[in-house]
Every structure is written in structure tokens, then in C-alpha cells.
Write a protein that holds these residues in place. Structure first.
Motif, short mmCIF file in Angstrom:
data_model
loop_
_atom_site.label_atom_id
_atom_site.label_comp_id
_atom_site.label_asym_id
_atom_site.label_seq_id
_atom_site.Cartn_x
_atom_site.Cartn_y
_atom_site.Cartn_z
N VAL A 222 2.62 -26.73 -6.84
CA VAL A 222 3.45 -26.32 -5.69
C VAL A 222 2.57 -25.61 -4.66
O VAL A 222 1.87 -24.65 -4.99
N VAL A 223 2.62 -26.10 -3.44
CA VAL A 223 1.87 -25.49 -2.34
C VAL A 223 2.82 -25.23 -1.17
O VAL A 223 3.60 -26.10 -0.79
N GLY A 224 2.74 -24.02 -0.64
CA GLY A 224 3.58 -23.66 0.49
C GLY A 224 2.78 -23.56 1.77
O GLY A 224 1.55 -23.47 1.75
N VAL A 225 3.48 -23.59 2.88
CA VAL A 225 2.86 -23.34 4.18
C VAL A 225 3.59 -22.14 4.78
O VAL A 225 4.83 -22.16 4.91
N SER A 226 2.85 -21.10 5.13
CA SER A 226 3.48 -19.90 5.68
C SER A 226 4.08 -20.18 7.05
O SER A 226 3.38 -20.70 7.94
N GLY B 153 3.76 -11.33 2.78
CA GLY B 153 5.15 -11.22 2.34
C GLY B 153 5.68 -12.55 1.84
O GLY B 153 6.39 -12.62 0.82
N VAL B 154 5.32 -13.62 2.51
CA VAL B 154 5.73 -14.96 2.07
C VAL B 154 5.13 -15.26 0.70
O VAL B 154 5.81 -15.76 -0.20
N ALA B 155 3.84 -14.94 0.54
CA ALA B 155 3.16 -15.20 -0.74
C ALA B 155 3.86 -14.46 -1.88
O ALA B 155 4.07 -15.01 -2.97
N GLU C 140 6.10 -16.59 -7.75
CA GLU C 140 6.58 -17.00 -9.08
C GLU C 140 6.49 -18.51 -9.30
O GLU C 140 6.29 -18.97 -10.42
N PHE C 141 6.64 -19.27 -8.22
CA PHE C 141 6.73 -20.73 -8.37
C PHE C 141 5.72 -21.50 -7.52
O PHE C 141 5.76 -22.73 -7.51
N CYS C 142 4.84 -20.79 -6.85
CA CYS C 142 3.95 -21.44 -5.88
C CYS C 142 2.52 -20.97 -6.13
O CYS C 142 2.23 -19.77 -6.03
N SER C 143 1.65 -21.91 -6.46
CA SER C 143 0.28 -21.52 -6.83
C SER C 143 -0.62 -21.35 -5.62
O SER C 143 -1.63 -20.64 -5.69
N THR C 144 -0.25 -22.00 -4.50
CA THR C 144 -1.16 -22.05 -3.35
C THR C 144 -0.36 -21.89 -2.07
O THR C 144 0.72 -22.48 -1.93
N LEU C 145 -0.90 -21.11 -1.15
CA LEU C 145 -0.22 -20.95 0.14
C LEU C 145 -1.21 -21.22 1.27
O LEU C 145 -2.30 -20.66 1.30
N VAL C 146 -0.81 -22.10 2.16
CA VAL C 146 -1.61 -22.36 3.36
C VAL C 146 -1.18 -21.36 4.42
O VAL C 146 0.02 -21.26 4.72
N ILE C 147 -2.15 -20.64 4.95
CA ILE C 147 -1.86 -19.65 5.99
C ILE C 147 -2.68 -19.99 7.23
O ILE C 147 -3.61 -20.79 7.17
N ASP C 148 -2.27 -19.41 8.34
CA ASP C 148 -2.97 -19.73 9.57
C ASP C 148 -4.39 -19.17 9.56
O ASP C 148 -4.65 -18.10 9.00
N ALA C 149 -5.29 -19.92 10.20
CA ALA C 149 -6.69 -19.48 10.26
C ALA C 149 -6.80 -18.09 10.86
O ALA C 149 -7.67 -17.29 10.47
N GLY C 150 -5.89 -17.76 11.76
CA GLY C 150 -5.90 -16.44 12.38
C GLY C 150 -5.53 -15.32 11.42
O GLY C 150 -5.73 -14.14 11.71
N HIS D 127 -3.23 -18.60 -4.57
CA HIS D 127 -4.45 -19.06 -3.91
C HIS D 127 -4.16 -19.27 -2.43
O HIS D 127 -3.20 -19.97 -2.07
N ALA D 128 -4.95 -18.66 -1.56
CA ALA D 128 -4.72 -18.77 -0.12
C ALA D 128 -5.76 -19.70 0.51
O ALA D 128 -6.94 -19.59 0.23
N VAL D 129 -5.26 -20.60 1.34
CA VAL D 129 -6.12 -21.54 2.05
C VAL D 129 -5.77 -21.43 3.53
O VAL D 129 -4.59 -21.41 3.89
N THR D 130 -6.80 -21.38 4.38
CA THR D 130 -6.52 -21.25 5.81
C THR D 130 -6.58 -22.62 6.49
O THR D 130 -7.31 -23.51 6.08
N ALA D 131 -5.77 -22.75 7.53
CA ALA D 131 -5.72 -24.00 8.30
C ALA D 131 -5.11 -23.68 9.67
O ALA D 131 -4.60 -22.58 9.89
N GLU D 132 -5.17 -24.66 10.56
CA GLU D 132 -4.46 -24.50 11.83
C GLU D 132 -3.00 -24.82 11.55
O GLU D 132 -2.66 -25.97 11.22
#
Lengths: 307, 307
Positions: free
Chosen positions: B219-223, B250-252, B257-267, B281-286
Motif C-alpha cells: 500500500v502506497v499513499g500520496v499526501s 500528519g497524513v503518514a 497502520e495500513f500504508c507502508s509508503t507515502l509519496v510526499i511533495d519534493a518541497g 517509508h517516505a518518497v519525494t516527488a512532484e
């Protein structure tokens, strides 16, 4: 007090004339609901709406149905979903059907919904559906039966008519106020509407014909047939197959039991004797309502015919 | 197979990017229905429709809701009848609600109605409502509770939020296919939607959260929060009062509990350590989807984050 029995377009034009020559608040209109039907989950009452919109001056004068300046975005969008869209409901007209359907689903009667709708349009005359019960005009054609709008709109009146029946009429009771309005009126008008499918359903509701018979001396009709042809609509395609002569004389015979006087077109003056022969007093007038002035004059002449 | 949990506009934009980078037929979208409500007797599903219209390329890109080139004749005409018209249903949009409502009244489930509607729009992804049962997001404010659209549209998100509940969620079961789609997917995406009122209702349906927990590694989320602010919509007005930090952190925490990875803004790269600290696990992206190209790149980056 004046009570009028009405169908759609022809009646609406006549009534618009009537309210020019009498106090509109003294007028009760009993409207055919046999054409009513469900479209896209909405309950549509073509004659009630034609009369409402016309009395409000909002009708589409060219087409004879719907609202002036109407658009058709929703009905066109419904084609994406494979919906039958031969019954062209306009966008603004849809608001009326949405409101009515919601009121009915919430438990209101059609009379109550009609009162709400006509109040919103600021109408002074009282509009009553002929019944709060469902009565559905069914047209028998080769191979089966069609709903009224299927035959009239979808099939463009082309399948020859084998018969007409008013489904539900046997169990229907007149809407509150309908019989009283006929019994209490100084004059009862039969608007220039299709005798078979506009006036016919109203007469089929229990108590209505008896009330008219009781007031026969005060009942005056206007022939919708001029020179053997309906002004508009398919009256000829319905009257003929049902054994009714397509003429003002045929109308007089149909109405003779409950109607003492019939206004016919001046061009049909040669038929007066035939009408008088069936016990109906015939009066000639200009009945082709080309504009509001003619409609008002016709209303005045019609009232004068039983004055 | 990819399964996405989705709310409205933000999710729709993300999904439009997703179907550029994967086979659309491999995508199942589980959509929030907590915003659904009745208007003028029609059942309206704002998030299902936003996702449908956007995936079809028919959405109004300026407003973020409804159809491009929409007109509003019916809703304006409803004002005559005293109807509440703050929820601006467009004329073409109304066709969708008419079709859905009629299907529901005929006994179809919301899943079945949704399948009919999305097929009519030619969508390749499968859209599933989170539940065929009614779940209504209710916003507690001073003096009482508001329906979601009352708070969001009519009151413009102004009354301070005291609480949120999902009426009916306790008794609701996930729609057919929802839990299976989560369990069987290679990747489960939490779209950049409001955690409280878009993703929250989906999680409240029995079985959904458990299925996600079981698939946490995939499961991967996008903030939806960038630099402490929602891109669009009232997430800040909902998260804060409910004790959720208005940030990607806060989103993370909400999703941990159910999401292993969160994509957050590069900023928001400076927040990575805080997110990793809650076990995500946090990953940055646009992540600001200014156009379809950015949305597609974000979808690609999101899938890569758990590849």
C-alpha cells in the motif's frame, strides 16, 4: 364561477382567452391526466403543464408544447445512457417534473402537487387534475397497445387506431373539488380539445359525466373540429376509427347527453341544423384561435351562447 | 492489477495520470460515497461522478467539479419552486443522476448503476463504490450536524468542525469486489484525497481497513497536503479539529497502520525523517498536478516507490 374541462394545447389557448374576459380567480379548470406518464423516473403531466405554462404566458407558441426559449441539454445527454429520448423534455420543463415527482414521492396527491406548481407560476385560475388516481390512456393498434405518448409522439400518430381505453378509470375517483366545481359553476365549458383522448378520459372518471348531465343546461362546448378537420393534433385519426364523424356534428353527438350548446366555427354554419337535430343548440363563432384577441372573443362568444 | 482508493477531484486528477502509465483495464478504483446525497429526488454521487467525468476527459477543469461546457437551466428553473439550489447540478450532469436514480429505484445496486454509467462513458478502469449501503458523512458543528455537502458547498466550509462521523458505516458492507480488489492487487494506491472525509469513509466500511492492513507492504499513499496546506479543498479545516497535524507527517500517522509508503511533495523533503519515524517509508516527488503530464509522472513515481 366558471368550470372548464380541458386537454392540452387547444384548451390552453382557449383558457388564455377566457381569463381575458372573466375574473381569472373565478375559473376552475379540470384537466385531463390520461396522457400522464413516467419518463426517466419523473412523472410528466403534459396537459396540466401545457395549461399552466400557457396561462402563465410562458409557453412555446411555435411548437404548442413546452416552454418558450427552452433548451434540451439534459435530454440530449441522456442519449449517452441509451435512454429513449423521443419525448423531448426541456431543461427548464424538467424542473417542474422534478418538483412534482418529489412531492408525489413524499406522499402529496397530484392535486396538491398541481396547486404548488400553479402557485409558483402565479396562476389565478384553479387547476385540478381530473383525478388523483392514475388513469392511463391506451391506444390499441395492430399488434398491441401503446401508451398515449408512444402513439402520439414516438409513432407520430401513424399506427391506425383500433380502439382507445382509459386504464384505471373504472377505479379512479374524481380529484377533490372536481364534481363540486361542475355542480356549483354558473357555466361549464368544454374546451376545444380532442373529444376522444382529452375530454374522453375526464368523462370516464366516476361522477364527472353524471355531474355534467345534471348541469346540461349550463354546459357549453367548443368544437375542436373545423370543416371536418382538427385544428391541431390527431383528433381525426381517433374519432373516425371509433365511429365518431369527424365534424362538429360528430362532436355534438358525442356531447349531446351532457352539453346543451355547442359553439362551432362560422365556416361550419351549414351544419347547424344537423346539430340542432341531435338536441344541441348550435352557435357559430370564429373558433380558429390565431391570436390571443381571437381566443378572448371566442371565450366571450362561448359564454354568451348560454347567457 | 492496481487498486486505488479515491475521493473526488485530487484523486480524479491522479487517476487520469495513472491510466497514462499503466493498462487502464488493470485498474480498480474504490470510490468514497460518503458525500452522496439526495437533491430534488435524485441520488447524486459527487466523487463517483468526478472520477468518471475526469477519466472520460469530460470534466470541467476550471471548477474541478461537473462537466466541461455545462449549462444550468434546470437548476435555475427550480428556484421558481422555492427549491434549495445551492448545489449547482448542471443540465448534462442531471442525466447521470436521472439514470442512476431510476436504476436504483428499479432495484439495482449502486455498484450496478455505477457499472452502467461508467460503461456509457467508455471507461476502461473498473469503478466501485465503497459500499452499496448508504453511508453519510456528517459534520458536527456548533448547534448540530450538517450533511457533508451542506457544510462543504452551502456553508463554504466555514462553520468550525467539531467532529465527523460516517452515518451507516457500522452496518455497511463493502461493495462486491472491493475487499477482493485490495487483497488481490499488486499495488494498492491511496490517492491524494482528503484523509478525513474522502479516505476516512472508505476505511470505515467493515473489512476495508483490515484488508489494507493485510496488504500494508503493497500500500502506497500520496499526501494531499503540501507545505502544510491542502492543494484544494478543506482538508485543513477537518484535520486540525480532529487532532491530525495538517502536514504530510500528519497524513503518514493517519495511514501508518495500513500504508507502508507515502509519496510526499519534493518541497516537504525536510519532513522525511519524521515520517520514517512513524514507520512509513517516505518518497519525494512532484505532487502538485498542474497538468496531465505531471499527474502521469506522479503516478509513475508512486508505483516506483513500492516497486
Amino acid at each position: 364561477m366558471i368550470t372548464a374541462l380541458a386537454g392540452g394545447v387547444g384548451a390552453a389557448r382557449f383558457l388564455r382567452g377566457l381569463v381575458q374576459v372573466v375574473d381569472p380567480a373565478e375559473v376552475t379548470v379540470v384537466v385531463n391526466t390520461g396522457d400522464d406518464d413516467w419518463f426517466h423516473g419523473l412523472y410528466v403531466c403534459p396537459d396540466l403543464d401545457s395549461v399552466t405554462y400557457t396561462l402563465a404566458g410562458a409557453q412555446n407558441a411555435e411548437t404548442g408544447w413546452g416552454l418558450a426559449g427552452e433548451t434540451f441539454a439534459t435530454i440530449d445527454a441522456l442519449t449517452r445512457y441509451g435512454a429513449d429520448t423521443w419525448f423531448r423534455l426541456g431543461d427548464r420543463d424538467l424542473a417542474t417534473h422534478l418538483v412534482r415527482t418529489q412531492l408525489l414521492r413524499e406522499g402529496a396527491t397530484l392535486s396538491e402537487a398541481t396547486a404548488r406548481i400553479t402557485a409558483a407560476w402565479g396562476l389565478a385560475p384553479r387547476l385540478l387534475p381530473m383525478s388523483d388516481d392514475r388513469v392511463a390512456t391506451r391506444i390499441a393498434v395492430a399488434g398491441g397497445e401503446l401508451a398515449m405518448q408512444e402513439w402520439f409522439v414516438r409513432e407520430q400518430c401513424e399506427p391506425p387506431v383500433l380502439g382507445v381505453r382509459f386504464d384505471g378509470a373504472g377505479a379512479a375517483t374524481a380529484a377533490p373539488g372536481v364534481v363540486d366545481a361542475i355542480l356549483a359553476a354558473e357555466t361549464v365549458l368544454i374546451c376545444p380539445s380532442n373529444p376522444v383522448i382529452s375530454i374522453g378520459p375526464i368523462l370516464a372518471v366516476a361522477g364527472v359525466r353524471d355531474a355534467l348531465v345534471a348541469r346540461r343546461d349550463r354546459v357549453v362546448g367548443v368544437s375542436p373540429i373545423i370543416a371536418g378537420r382538427p385544428v391541431k393534433g390527431p383528433a381525426d385519426r381517433l374519432m373516425g376509427p371509433l365511429g365518431i364523424d369527424v365534424s362538429c356534428v360528430g362532436v355534438a353527438r358525442e356531447y349531446a347527453e351532457f352539453c346543451s350548446t355547442l359553439v362551432i366555427d362560422a365556416g361550419d354554419a351549414s351544419r347547424v341544423a344537423e346539430i340542432e337535430a341531435v338536441g344541441v343548440h348550435a352557435v357559430t363563432a370564429e373558433t380558429l384561435m390565431t391570436d390571443a384577441r381571437v381566443a378572448a372573443a371566442l371565450a366571450r362568444d362561448t359564454l354568451a351562447a348560454v347567457a
